[in-house]
Design a protein around this motif. Structure first.
Motif, PDB file in Angstrom:
ATOM      1  N   TRP A 136       0.850  -1.200   0.000  1.00  0.00           N
ATOM      2  CA  TRP A 136       0.000   0.000   0.000  1.00  0.00           C
ATOM      3  C   TRP A 136       0.885   1.249   0.000  1.00  0.00           C
ATOM      4  O   TRP A 136       0.535   2.254  -0.600  1.00  0.00           O
ATOM      5  CB  TRP A 136      -0.939  -0.001   1.208  1.00  0.00           C
ATOM      6  CG  TRP A 136      -2.189  -0.786   0.961  1.00  0.00           C
ATOM      7  CD1 TRP A 136      -3.374  -0.316   0.482  1.00  0.00           C
ATOM      8  CD2 TRP A 136      -2.378  -2.182   1.181  1.00  0.00           C
ATOM      9  NE1 TRP A 136      -4.281  -1.337   0.392  1.00  0.00           N
ATOM     10  CE2 TRP A 136      -3.713  -2.488   0.819  1.00  0.00           C
ATOM     11  CE3 TRP A 136      -1.555  -3.204   1.646  1.00  0.00           C
ATOM     12  CZ2 TRP A 136      -4.234  -3.781   0.904  1.00  0.00           C
ATOM     13  CZ3 TRP A 136      -2.074  -4.488   1.741  1.00  0.00           C
ATOM     14  CH2 TRP A 136      -3.408  -4.770   1.371  1.00  0.00           C
ATOM     15  N   TYR A 137       2.003   1.203   0.705  1.00  0.00           N
ATOM     16  CA  TYR A 137       2.948   2.327   0.644  1.00  0.00           C
ATOM     17  C   TYR A 137       3.458   2.508  -0.790  1.00  0.00           C
ATOM     18  O   TYR A 137       3.574   3.632  -1.284  1.00  0.00           O
ATOM     19  CB  TYR A 137       4.144   2.080   1.573  1.00  0.00           C
ATOM     20  CG  TYR A 137       4.010   2.653   2.966  1.00  0.00           C
ATOM     21  CD1 TYR A 137       2.774   2.832   3.564  1.00  0.00           C
ATOM     22  CD2 TYR A 137       5.151   3.003   3.690  1.00  0.00           C
ATOM     23  CE1 TYR A 137       2.668   3.335   4.858  1.00  0.00           C
ATOM     24  CE2 TYR A 137       5.061   3.518   4.973  1.00  0.00           C
ATOM     25  CZ  TYR A 137       3.815   3.673   5.557  1.00  0.00           C
ATOM     26  OH  TYR A 137       3.720   4.173   6.828  1.00  0.00           O
ATOM     27  N   ILE A 138       3.791   1.392  -1.448  1.00  0.00           N
ATOM     28  CA  ILE A 138       4.287   1.482  -2.829  1.00  0.00           C
ATOM     29  C   ILE A 138       3.218   2.109  -3.724  1.00  0.00           C
ATOM     30  O   ILE A 138       3.508   2.992  -4.546  1.00  0.00           O
ATOM     31  CB  ILE A 138       4.671   0.066  -3.346  1.00  0.00           C
ATOM     32  CG1 ILE A 138       5.832  -0.515  -2.525  1.00  0.00           C
ATOM     33  CG2 ILE A 138       5.016   0.117  -4.838  1.00  0.00           C
ATOM     34  CD1 ILE A 138       7.140   0.199  -2.646  1.00  0.00           C
ATOM     35  N   ARG A 139       1.968   1.651  -3.544  1.00  0.00           N
ATOM     36  CA  ARG A 139       0.875   2.202  -4.353  1.00  0.00           C
ATOM     37  C   ARG A 139       0.735   3.700  -4.100  1.00  0.00           C
ATOM     38  O   ARG A 139       0.648   4.501  -5.035  1.00  0.00           O
ATOM     39  CB  ARG A 139      -0.436   1.488  -4.005  1.00  0.00           C
ATOM     40  CG  ARG A 139      -1.597   1.949  -4.856  1.00  0.00           C
ATOM     41  CD  ARG A 139      -2.896   1.263  -4.466  1.00  0.00           C
ATOM     42  NE  ARG A 139      -3.455   1.809  -3.230  1.00  0.00           N
ATOM     43  CZ  ARG A 139      -4.673   1.529  -2.784  1.00  0.00           C
ATOM     44  NH1 ARG A 139      -5.436   0.681  -3.440  1.00  0.00           N
ATOM     45  NH2 ARG A 139      -5.123   2.054  -1.655  1.00  0.00           N
ATOM     46  N   GLN A 140       0.716   4.070  -2.809  1.00  0.00           N
ATOM     47  CA  GLN A 140       0.533   5.482  -2.438  1.00  0.00           C
ATOM     48  C   GLN A 140       1.662   6.352  -3.008  1.00  0.00           C
ATOM     49  O   GLN A 140       1.418   7.417  -3.574  1.00  0.00           O
ATOM     50  CB  GLN A 140       0.519   5.558  -0.913  1.00  0.00           C
ATOM     51  CG  GLN A 140       0.258   6.898  -0.305  1.00  0.00           C
ATOM     52  CD  GLN A 140       0.365   6.813   1.225  1.00  0.00           C
ATOM     53  OE1 GLN A 140       1.369   6.367   1.767  1.00  0.00           O
ATOM     54  NE2 GLN A 140      -0.697   7.203   1.902  1.00  0.00           N
ATOM     55  N   MET A 141       2.888   5.891  -2.870  1.00  0.00           N
ATOM     56  CA  MET A 141       4.039   6.694  -3.308  1.00  0.00           C
ATOM     57  C   MET A 141       4.103   6.778  -4.828  1.00  0.00           C
ATOM     58  O   MET A 141       4.360   7.840  -5.394  1.00  0.00           O
ATOM     59  CB  MET A 141       5.327   6.104  -2.741  1.00  0.00           C
ATOM     60  CG  MET A 141       5.441   6.229  -1.236  1.00  0.00           C
ATOM     61  SD  MET A 141       6.916   5.366  -0.617  1.00  0.00           S
ATOM     62  CE  MET A 141       6.697   5.538   1.140  1.00  0.00           C
ATOM     63  N   CYS A 142       3.891   5.633  -5.507  1.00  0.00           N
ATOM     64  CA  CYS A 142       3.921   5.654  -6.979  1.00  0.00           C
ATOM     65  C   CYS A 142       2.814   6.544  -7.509  1.00  0.00           C
ATOM     66  O   CYS A 142       3.020   7.321  -8.452  1.00  0.00           O
ATOM     67  CB  CYS A 142       3.761   4.237  -7.540  1.00  0.00           C
ATOM     68  SG  CYS A 142       5.241   3.225  -7.374  1.00  0.00           S
ATOM     69  N   ALA A 143       1.630   6.426  -6.937  1.00  0.00           N
ATOM     70  CA  ALA A 143       0.511   7.251  -7.404  1.00  0.00           C
ATOM     71  C   ALA A 143       0.823   8.727  -7.219  1.00  0.00           C
ATOM     72  O   ALA A 143       0.541   9.548  -8.092  1.00  0.00           O
ATOM     73  CB  ALA A 143      -0.761   6.871  -6.653  1.00  0.00           C
ATOM     74  N   SER A 144       1.453   9.071  -6.094  1.00  0.00           N
ATOM     75  CA  SER A 144       1.704  10.487  -5.832  1.00  0.00           C
ATOM     76  C   SER A 144       2.793  11.054  -6.747  1.00  0.00           C
ATOM     77  O   SER A 144       2.659  12.173  -7.231  1.00  0.00           O
ATOM     78  CB  SER A 144       2.054  10.723  -4.363  1.00  0.00           C
ATOM     79  OG  SER A 144       3.240  10.070  -4.027  1.00  0.00           O
ATOM     80  N   VAL A 145       3.852  10.304  -7.026  1.00  0.00           N
ATOM     81  CA  VAL A 145       4.909  10.874  -7.885  1.00  0.00           C
ATOM     82  C   VAL A 145       4.546  10.815  -9.363  1.00  0.00           C
ATOM     83  O   VAL A 145       5.109  11.555 -10.172  1.00  0.00           O
ATOM     84  CB  VAL A 145       6.294  10.208  -7.654  1.00  0.00           C
ATOM     85  CG1 VAL A 145       6.727  10.345  -6.214  1.00  0.00           C
ATOM     86  CG2 VAL A 145       6.319   8.769  -8.103  1.00  0.00           C
ATOM     87  N   LEU A 146       3.590   9.938  -9.730  1.00  0.00           N
ATOM     88  CA  LEU A 146       3.192   9.840 -11.134  1.00  0.00           C
ATOM     89  C   LEU A 146       1.860  10.524 -11.421  1.00  0.00           C
ATOM     90  O   LEU A 146       1.408  10.562 -12.568  1.00  0.00           O
ATOM     91  CB  LEU A 146       3.092   8.365 -11.560  1.00  0.00           C
ATOM     92  CG  LEU A 146       4.430   7.648 -11.700  1.00  0.00           C
ATOM     93  CD1 LEU A 146       4.244   6.142 -11.646  1.00  0.00           C
ATOM     94  CD2 LEU A 146       5.116   8.050 -12.996  1.00  0.00           C
ATOM     95  N   GLY A 147       1.218  11.055 -10.390  1.00  0.00           N
ATOM     96  CA  GLY A 147      -0.058  11.724 -10.582  1.00  0.00           C
ATOM     97  C   GLY A 147      -1.176  10.763 -10.950  1.00  0.00           C
ATOM     98  O   GLY A 147      -2.061  11.101 -11.747  1.00  0.00           O
ATOM     99  N   LEU A 148      -1.172   9.559 -10.397  1.00  0.00           N
ATOM    100  CA  LEU A 148      -2.206   8.559 -10.683  1.00  0.00           C
ATOM    101  C   LEU A 148      -3.244   8.543  -9.574  1.00  0.00           C
ATOM    102  O   LEU A 148      -2.979   8.973  -8.452  1.00  0.00           O
ATOM    103  CB  LEU A 148      -1.573   7.159 -10.773  1.00  0.00           C
ATOM    104  CG  LEU A 148      -0.439   6.958 -11.763  1.00  0.00           C
ATOM    105  CD1 LEU A 148       0.165   5.561 -11.574  1.00  0.00           C
ATOM    106  CD2 LEU A 148      -0.938   7.136 -13.191  1.00  0.00           C
ATOM    107  N   GLU A 149      -4.414   8.000  -9.886  1.00  0.00           N
ATOM    108  CA  GLU A 149      -5.388   7.711  -8.838  1.00  0.00           C
ATOM    109  C   GLU A 149      -4.979   6.390  -8.187  1.00  0.00           C
ATOM    110  O   GLU A 149      -4.821   5.368  -8.886  1.00  0.00           O
ATOM    111  CB  GLU A 149      -6.786   7.579  -9.432  1.00  0.00           C
ATOM    112  CG  GLU A 149      -7.463   8.909  -9.659  1.00  0.00           C
ATOM    113  CD  GLU A 149      -8.928   8.722  -9.986  1.00  0.00           C
ATOM    114  OE1 GLU A 149      -9.768   8.996  -9.129  1.00  0.00           O
ATOM    115  OE2 GLU A 149      -9.213   8.292 -11.116  1.00  0.00           O
TER     116      GLU A 149
END
Lengths: 750, 82
Positions: free
Chosen positions: A227-240
């Motif tokens: 979930w941390y990976i999802r949260q961080m990737c989404a935030s740096v890539l601008g994804l939902e």
């Protein structure tokens, strides 16, 4: 040894069954990060900075793009702009923008049809750098004249007049330390230094990612927290976030280093740019050492006052820790751990988080506590030697207990430091005679442990076996411990429980397996979820018997009448209830989501015996004892494994491990041949004593055992070496060269 | 509902040189609001991620959590674990 007024008999807890994932792991069937593959998959490679600090003037990848088989190249230009705060630091560390901040900092990434083509393409990318001054050492970095790592990096906490490389500042304490020093018969101070050490996990970072242009994607990754990976990737890539589904692989060690992102956003960006093809990136060991988080290096000043009969009167620490180019050293946690083992009338703590041209520090097993223990426990040992006091007796006189205020403020609930000290004092290792050039060291350590956001589900299968779904990857045997707690809750055999680690779409948010929390937090949540299903089973049986649900109790796998007044009914097993689910109301499942409370603090005490070769400076660890309060050992073998693992990592940190930088600021030992972690032949058997002072706020008494064990080895070994040589080393690692110099010159290594 | 909030002394510069604050708040959320309103300099600290100890128990902040009268509350930087 249960010190347990809540003691009760358990059927499964405390037994030692095989771990469910064990067979697959020892036979090579288990799938780790690099084992994942998909049709049409591309392979990624990363171009990394050869300089410790440089301005990136231009990147030309025309030649690389023309190579047959190259499908996508990404640079910082392929990532969103307008990001700030901690997300910007994450992005900057993932891929450099205007500046490369350390040797190994990612500059660009390539996806190609083979690993070889991807690596060839990396070599064809032309980067024009303007090399800038760099700083590596923590004491150099805090000087006013030091090269500035990043402009305006200090936060709100930094006092005026500090070096521009100070990222944050912390100060706290209790009591009047000057009055405390006045009351002391002996006041002693010293400076201590530790080098950065890597988590040293056997499995390098690896992931495979797929991202479409509509922002939907999937990732398979070796991580402690998907979930941390999802949260961080989404935030740096601008994804939902919800559009990215992240599945964890099995994990070959993490120790805190796999709680953040490195290559994962690069794989997603490459996938998107290549038209949605899956992209796999696997780091080499050199990349792991150059670019993923080690812990911080530290420079620490300590001052302690004590009466001649061994009562600590006052303590002062100033810790300076460098956490790489973006800050984030564990100086706050280090300060909280520094005097946490002792009930002292006055303590004061000062801490600086300092920038340097090194990789961004990541969490490492009890972040900050090992360095703090090295400084404080070494100085306490010096004091014991000066006053001719027994080191365990001094610790017993000052040990914190239930109701005492911790050195950082909050009161302790039920804790087991005194019981742990008594266990070490009673152990045969403490009284074995030593020979020439041999010495014994004692040290204590502390970690506060963590609960954290947790989400689980539990469901009955139609045959009465139970599926448990958790979101905390199994690093050290948590499938087994969670299965044991589940079996105990239901009263069904251990082998009738299967524990699954779910992907991010299957459960609510879960923090990673960090903070010694997996068995504590997922175990507590599973207990709650299982009891929901037990309540439902009792309700259904009550309907069948046509009695009140409160008149049905659950006992050892059966629903039974609560007493003679409930009626005369034969108990109904979980198997029968499960087999009738489809006719009694449908599936039976439970779930629990919470920020888990009821954390239990954990203390450990270690005894190390060493022999020092006076001609070579080589240290041989003769015997080693770990005693630690586990609260309750759910699966004693894996508790012992955590104790031993922590001790071995601490031994490596104390004796061998360090980052060696050249004058150019580049890492010189980015391989396990040169970055020397201890192997089995370097070590004696690590003896263990599991002390059990159950945590009253956990249904089974769990405290969490993963982290405390890494803190005491650093001072225990330094204290043992001092006893063997009559020379005090205040700088780690205690390499043979440093030890030899100390023996010949009396140098403390700082 | 009065609670005592203990702050690390490096934050005193934002709280009129006080490291122990007596504040009226029924819940964690209300407490955070009062802190931000009365001591705006604390906002970056509060926004940076914090951990709580309420009567000795460490936890993540839960804004809906009700506070016992007279609770001792320590505010710390968010704890990291390995």
């Amino acid at each position: 040894m249960a010190k347990d007024e809540l003691a009760k008999e358990f059927k499964y807890i405390g037994t030692r069954p095989d771990r469910p994932d064990g067979f697959d792991k020892v036979t090579g069937k288990a799938k780790y990060g690099a084992d994942v593959a998909a049709v049409g998959m591309l392979h990624g490679a990363v171009l990394r900075s050869p300089y410790a600090h440089a301005r990136i003037k231009s990147i030309n990848f025309e030649k690389a793009a023309k190579l047959d088989g190259v499908k996508a190249i990404v640079t910082r230009d392929d990532f969103p702009v307008g990001i700030d705060g901690d997300t910007l630091k994450l992005l900057e560390n993932t891929i450099a923008g205007e500046f490369a901040y350390y040797d190994g900092h990612a500059i660009a990434a390539v996806a190609a049809t083979s690993v070889h083509i991807a690596k060839e393409a990396i070599n064809e990318i032309e980067v024009e750098y303007e090399v800038l001054p760099h700083v590596i050492d923590v004491d150099e970095a805090i000087k006013p004249e030091a090269p500035v790592v990043r402009e305006n990096a200090g936060d709100f906490s930094v006092p005026e007049g500090c070096s521009p490389n100070v990222a944050s500042y912390i100060e706290f304490g209790i009591g009047d330390i000057n009055s405390g020093f006045d009351k002391a018969d002996l006041v002693k101070s010293g400076r201590f230094k530790t080098e950065a050490a890597h988590q040293g996990y056997i499995e390098p970072h690896a992931c495979m990612a797929q991202l479409d242009h509509d922002g939907q994607g999937e990732m398979w990754v070796c991580t402690q927290g998907h979930w941390y990976i999802r949260q961080m990737c989404a935030s740096v890539l601008g994804l939902e976030a919800s559009k990215l589904c992240v599945t964890p692989s099995e994990i070959g060690g993490g120790f805190g280093g796999k709680t953040t992102i490195f290559i994962e956003p690069l794989a997603l960006a490459l996938s998107k740019k290549s038209g949605g093809r899956p992209v796999k990136i696997v780091m080499s060991r050199a990349e792991v050492l150059r670019a993923t988080g080690p812990t911080a290096s530290a420079s620490m000043d300590v001052k302690i006052g004590i009466t001649k009969d061994g009562y600590l009167t006052s303590g002062l620490v100033e810790f300076r820790m460098q956490g790489g180019a973006f800050g984030g050293s564990p100086v706050s946690e280090a300060l909280q751990c520094a005097f946490a083992s002792y009930n002292m009338p006055a303590v004061h703590h000062i801490g600086y988080d300092i920038l340097a041209n090194r990789p961004r520090a990541a969490a490492y097993r009890a972040p900050g506590s090992p360095m703090a223990a090295f400084a404080v426990e070494s100085l306490i040992d010096e004091i014991c030697t000066d006053l001719n006091l027994d080191p365990i007796d001094v610790r017993l006189k000052n040990a914190v207990k239930e109701g005492d205020k911790s050195s950082y403020g909050p009161k302790f609930k039920k804790i087991g430091l005194i019981e742990t000290l008594e266990a070490t004092k009673d152990h045969p290792n403490y009284s074995i005679s030593l020979g020439d050039n041999q010495g014994r060291g004692v040290a204590a350590g502390y970690w506060m442990n963590h609960g954290g956001e947790t989400s689980v589900s539990v469901s009955l299968a139609e045959d009465g076996s139970v599926n448990v779904t958790v979101g905390t990857p199994d690093i050290g045997g948590s499938r087994a411990s969670i299965a044991l707690m589940t079996a105990e809750t239901y009263g069904i055999p251990y082998n009738s429980v299967r524990v699954n680690i779910a992907e991010t779409g299957a459960l609510g948010f879960n923090e990673p397996t960090h903070g010694s929390r997996a068995t504590l937090a997922s175990g507590k949540a599973v207990y709650e979820a299982a009891n929901q299903t037990i309540s439902e089973m009792c309700k259904r049986v009550a309907k069948k018997w046509q009695i009140d649900p409160d008149a049905v109790l659950w006992d050892n796998g059966y629903a039974k009448p609560a007493g003679p007044n409930a009626g005369d009914f034969s108990p109904i097993s979980i198997k029968q209830i499960a087999s009738e689910m489809d006719q009694t109301g449908g599936p039976i499942a439970g779930h629990h989501e919470a920020s888990i409370r009821g954390v239990g603090h954990s203390f450990g005490v270690h005894i190390a015996d060493v022999e020092v070769d006076p001609e070579t400076g080589r240290i041989t660890v003769l015997r080693y004892l770990v005693a630690q309060d586990a609260g309750r050992a759910i699966h004693p073998s894996y508790v012992e494994g955590q104790f031993q693992g922590g001790a071995v990592q601490g031994i490596g940190w104390a004796l061998n491990e360090e980052y060696v930088y050249g004058t150019d600021g580049c890492l010189q030992n980015a391989a396990f041949l040169d970055y020397r972690i201890p192997v089995a032949s370097d070590l004696p058997n690590i003896d263990t004593v599991i002390v059990e002072v159950p945590n009253p706020d956990h249904p089974f008494g769990v405290r969490g055992v993963g982290e405390t064990g890494i803190a005491p080895p650093l001072p225990a070994l330094a204290n043992a070496v001092a006893a063997a040589t009559n020379v005090r080393l205040r700088s780690l690692p205690m390499s043979p060269a440093k030890v030899l110099k100390a023996i010949k010159t009396g140098s403390d290594g700082c | 509902m009065a609670v005592k909030v203990y702050l690390w002394s490096s934050l005193k510069k934002f709280t009129n040189d006080q490291d122990i604050l007596t504040l009226e708040a029924k819940s964690i959320g209300e407490l955070l609001g009062v802190l931000e309103r009365d001591f705006p300099g604390l906002k970056p600290f509060l926004d940076g991620g914090i951990s709580f100890a309420i009567n000795g128990e460490l936890s993540n902040p839960n804004s809906n959590e009700l506070l016992p009268d007279g609770a001792e509350i320590y505010l710390m930087q968010k704890l990291k674990g390995g």
